[in-house]
Each structure stands twice: as C-alpha cells, then as structure tokens.
Design a protein around this motif. Sequence first.
Motif, PDB file in Angstrom:
ATOM      1  N   LEU A  47       0.819  -1.205   0.000  1.00  0.00           N
ATOM      2  CA  LEU A  47       0.000   0.000   0.000  1.00  0.00           C
ATOM      3  C   LEU A  47       0.860   1.265   0.000  1.00  0.00           C
ATOM      4  O   LEU A  47       0.500   2.259  -0.630  1.00  0.00           O
ATOM      5  CB  LEU A  47      -0.947  -0.006   1.199  1.00  0.00           C
ATOM      6  CG  LEU A  47      -2.148  -0.948   1.030  1.00  0.00           C
ATOM      7  CD1 LEU A  47      -2.860  -1.190   2.352  1.00  0.00           C
ATOM      8  CD2 LEU A  47      -3.127  -0.363   0.016  1.00  0.00           C
ATOM      9  N   ARG A  48       1.999   1.219   0.691  1.00  0.00           N
ATOM     10  CA  ARG A  48       2.884   2.392   0.673  1.00  0.00           C
ATOM     11  C   ARG A  48       3.422   2.672  -0.728  1.00  0.00           C
ATOM     12  O   ARG A  48       3.763   3.805  -1.056  1.00  0.00           O
ATOM     13  CB  ARG A  48       4.052   2.178   1.648  1.00  0.00           C
ATOM     14  CG  ARG A  48       3.663   2.274   3.118  1.00  0.00           C
ATOM     15  CD  ARG A  48       4.886   2.309   4.014  1.00  0.00           C
ATOM     16  NE  ARG A  48       4.529   2.162   5.421  1.00  0.00           N
ATOM     17  CZ  ARG A  48       4.645   1.044   6.117  1.00  0.00           C
ATOM     18  NH1 ARG A  48       5.143  -0.054   5.525  1.00  0.00           N
ATOM     19  NH2 ARG A  48       4.299   0.995   7.385  1.00  0.00           N
TER      20      ARG A  48
ATOM     21  N   LEU B 125       1.653   2.270  -3.420  1.00  0.00           N
ATOM     22  CA  LEU B 125       0.535   2.682  -4.259  1.00  0.00           C
ATOM     23  C   LEU B 125       0.191   4.152  -4.006  1.00  0.00           C
ATOM     24  O   LEU B 125       0.481   4.686  -2.926  1.00  0.00           O
ATOM     25  CB  LEU B 125      -0.692   1.819  -3.968  1.00  0.00           C
ATOM     26  CG  LEU B 125      -0.692   0.400  -4.543  1.00  0.00           C
ATOM     27  CD1 LEU B 125      -1.776  -0.449  -3.880  1.00  0.00           C
ATOM     28  CD2 LEU B 125      -0.892   0.436  -6.059  1.00  0.00           C
TER      29      LEU B 125
ATOM     30  N   LEU C 117      -3.698  -1.480  -9.315  1.00  0.00           N
ATOM     31  CA  LEU C 117      -3.174  -2.516  -8.433  1.00  0.00           C
ATOM     32  C   LEU C 117      -2.809  -3.762  -9.240  1.00  0.00           C
ATOM     33  O   LEU C 117      -1.741  -4.364  -9.033  1.00  0.00           O
ATOM     34  CB  LEU C 117      -4.210  -2.865  -7.359  1.00  0.00           C
ATOM     35  CG  LEU C 117      -3.862  -4.005  -6.403  1.00  0.00           C
ATOM     36  CD1 LEU C 117      -2.544  -3.758  -5.680  1.00  0.00           C
ATOM     37  CD2 LEU C 117      -4.991  -4.227  -5.402  1.00  0.00           C
TER      38      LEU C 117
ATOM     39  N   ALA D 274      -7.725  -6.281  -2.582  1.00  0.00           N
ATOM     40  CA  ALA D 274      -8.520  -5.102  -2.237  1.00  0.00           C
ATOM     41  C   ALA D 274      -9.582  -5.442  -1.193  1.00  0.00           C
ATOM     42  O   ALA D 274      -9.812  -4.671  -0.260  1.00  0.00           O
ATOM     43  CB  ALA D 274      -9.169  -4.520  -3.491  1.00  0.00           C
TER      44      ALA D 274
ATOM     45  N   TRP E 286      -7.853  -5.886   2.203  1.00  0.00           N
ATOM     46  CA  TRP E 286      -7.412  -4.599   2.751  1.00  0.00           C
ATOM     47  C   TRP E 286      -8.595  -3.749   3.209  1.00  0.00           C
ATOM     48  O   TRP E 286      -8.522  -3.078   4.226  1.00  0.00           O
ATOM     49  CB  TRP E 286      -6.602  -3.843   1.711  1.00  0.00           C
ATOM     50  CG  TRP E 286      -5.315  -4.508   1.330  1.00  0.00           C
ATOM     51  CD1 TRP E 286      -4.656  -5.497   2.012  1.00  0.00           C
ATOM     52  CD2 TRP E 286      -4.523  -4.245   0.162  1.00  0.00           C
ATOM     53  NE1 TRP E 286      -3.519  -5.860   1.350  1.00  0.00           N
ATOM     54  CE2 TRP E 286      -3.397  -5.110   0.210  1.00  0.00           C
ATOM     55  CE3 TRP E 286      -4.652  -3.375  -0.912  1.00  0.00           C
ATOM     56  CZ2 TRP E 286      -2.409  -5.105  -0.770  1.00  0.00           C
ATOM     57  CZ3 TRP E 286      -3.683  -3.361  -1.896  1.00  0.00           C
ATOM     58  CH2 TRP E 286      -2.565  -4.224  -1.821  1.00  0.00           C
TER      59      TRP E 286
ATOM     60  N   ILE F 282      -7.936   0.335   3.403  1.00  0.00           N
ATOM     61  CA  ILE F 282      -8.385   1.131   2.271  1.00  0.00           C
ATOM     62  C   ILE F 282      -9.888   1.350   2.404  1.00  0.00           C
ATOM     63  O   ILE F 282     -10.557   0.661   3.177  1.00  0.00           O
ATOM     64  CB  ILE F 282      -8.078   0.453   0.910  1.00  0.00           C
ATOM     65  CG1 ILE F 282      -8.836  -0.868   0.778  1.00  0.00           C
ATOM     66  CG2 ILE F 282      -6.579   0.253   0.734  1.00  0.00           C
ATOM     67  CD1 ILE F 282      -8.666  -1.529  -0.594  1.00  0.00           C
TER      68      ILE F 282
ATOM     69  N   TYR G  29     -10.269   3.171  -4.854  1.00  0.00           N
ATOM     70  CA  TYR G  29     -10.097   3.116  -3.399  1.00  0.00           C
ATOM     71  C   TYR G  29      -9.222   4.254  -2.886  1.00  0.00           C
ATOM     72  O   TYR G  29      -8.304   4.715  -3.570  1.00  0.00           O
ATOM     73  CB  TYR G  29      -9.449   1.783  -3.002  1.00  0.00           C
ATOM     74  CG  TYR G  29     -10.289   0.578  -3.346  1.00  0.00           C
ATOM     75  CD1 TYR G  29     -11.227   0.081  -2.444  1.00  0.00           C
ATOM     76  CD2 TYR G  29     -10.153  -0.047  -4.581  1.00  0.00           C
ATOM     77  CE1 TYR G  29     -12.014  -1.018  -2.776  1.00  0.00           C
ATOM     78  CE2 TYR G  29     -10.932  -1.145  -4.917  1.00  0.00           C
ATOM     79  CZ  TYR G  29     -11.862  -1.624  -4.004  1.00  0.00           C
ATOM     80  OH  TYR G  29     -12.642  -2.709  -4.331  1.00  0.00           O
ATOM     81  N   TYR G  30      -9.520   4.663  -1.649  1.00  0.00           N
ATOM     82  CA  TYR G  30      -8.648   5.577  -0.917  1.00  0.00           C
ATOM     83  C   TYR G  30      -7.652   4.734  -0.125  1.00  0.00           C
ATOM     84  O   TYR G  30      -8.046   3.822   0.619  1.00  0.00           O
ATOM     85  CB  TYR G  30      -9.460   6.454   0.043  1.00  0.00           C
ATOM     86  CG  TYR G  30     -10.460   7.335  -0.660  1.00  0.00           C
ATOM     87  CD1 TYR G  30     -10.042   8.414  -1.436  1.00  0.00           C
ATOM     88  CD2 TYR G  30     -11.830   7.092  -0.560  1.00  0.00           C
ATOM     89  CE1 TYR G  30     -10.958   9.231  -2.086  1.00  0.00           C
ATOM     90  CE2 TYR G  30     -12.756   7.897  -1.204  1.00  0.00           C
ATOM     91  CZ  TYR G  30     -12.304   8.964  -1.961  1.00  0.00           C
ATOM     92  OH  TYR G  30     -13.227   9.765  -2.602  1.00  0.00           O
ATOM     93  N   ASN G  31      -6.392   5.039  -0.285  1.00  0.00           N
ATOM     94  CA  ASN G  31      -5.321   4.320   0.385  1.00  0.00           C
ATOM     95  C   ASN G  31      -5.088   4.964   1.748  1.00  0.00           C
ATOM     96  O   ASN G  31      -4.416   5.988   1.861  1.00  0.00           O
ATOM     97  CB  ASN G  31      -4.061   4.385  -0.488  1.00  0.00           C
ATOM     98  CG  ASN G  31      -2.918   3.572   0.060  1.00  0.00           C
ATOM     99  OD1 ASN G  31      -2.903   3.175   1.226  1.00  0.00           O
ATOM    100  ND2 ASN G  31      -1.925   3.329  -0.773  1.00  0.00           N
TER     101      ASN G  31
END
Length: 202
Positions: free
Chosen positions: A9-10, A12, A21, A36, A39, A45, A55-57
């Motif tokens: 995730l870091r 992305l 992704l 997804a 997570w 997310i 998606y919001y990370n």
Amino acid sequence: MKTSAFDRLRALPAVFSISMLAARLDGNKDKASIYAKRWKDAGLIRAAGPRVGVYYNLVVDPQGAVNRSLQALHLLYPEAVIAADTVLHDQGWTTQIPLKTQVIVNDHRTVPVLDGFDLHRRPRKWFKEFAEHIDQATFARLTPYGALADACKYGQYNHQRMWVPDIDDLEADEIDWEQLHQVFDAHDIELPPPYQELACTV
C-alpha cells in the motif's frame, strides 16, 4: 520474500484503482480484487463508492476520503465538470448548500455511483458546447453563468433532475443579468419568466 500489505500500500498512490493494483501484480485482476477485499475488510483502504473499483489508500493518507475525493472522481471520470448549485453556492450566487457535489459526466452506458457526488449525464456534444464556460484553473468547473444555462437547458436530460433555482434562491446583486442573458441567448435558451422580470429591473 513476502511483501506485506503495508509495503504494497505504501507503494501505491493515495487513490488507486483495481487496474492500477493489478498492473503491479502482473496484470492479475482477480488477485487484485482479492487483495482489495482483504485490505478493505482490514480497514486499510476505503472504497470510493459501491462497485466502482476505486479506493482511498488509508495507509498513505488516513483522511483520503475527505482530502482526495476529487482525485477519485477524476480517476473514474476524467471528463468530470463541477456544476449546478455547487458552483452557484461557491460563487456566492445562492445560500443553498448542496448535500453532495454536483458533477457533470459523459453519458456513459453505465454511471457508477461515487460517494459524495451527484452525477449528471450529458451527451458528448455538451462538452464542446459549454467548453468556453468551463474553468480549468484547478478542477474543471462551470462558470456560474454556464451552470445556470446548463441547468435550464439540460436539467431534465435523460430523465434526470437538476435543481434550477427560483429567483428567491438567488443573490440577485451578485449576478450580471445582461451577461446571463447573453449566455442564455448563445445557447438558444429562454430566460425563465421570473429571471426575465428581474433582469428588466436591474
């Protein structure tokens, strides 16, 4: 060595799509969807809307859903233009506060819902027709004159409803009525009768 969820995730962006992704997983969309879901269930997310694949990370930006909603909108609808009462309120033409940001998008075959936005379809020709009324300085948005013209001309397009303010809902002193009249004429739209009456007295 196995890569952790946090490390993935870091790497992305703060807002990403399933396709983005999957591109990091050798193009495997099924695997991307599984990641997804895991997570999302873990609170790492947040989906930007139901079944939109954006998606919001929250690892990169815990407040992403608040701070980066326009990024999610642009990722899903690159052509999106802010419109209607959102523009009128921001410009000080009305005190009415829309519950959601009003946005115009192309009339796609399907228009997935995006949290925080009301999406209004327009035919492809609309984007050329209203191009001169779209301010591209930050995120694309109609001028208030363009927003009123659009609401009156296309407010019922494709069985949708867009708010056309009553004269009492407008801050008349903020409006150049001669300019508004010119914009309506340019788009072959007749000013609503209450607008005509006020335009003649200002």
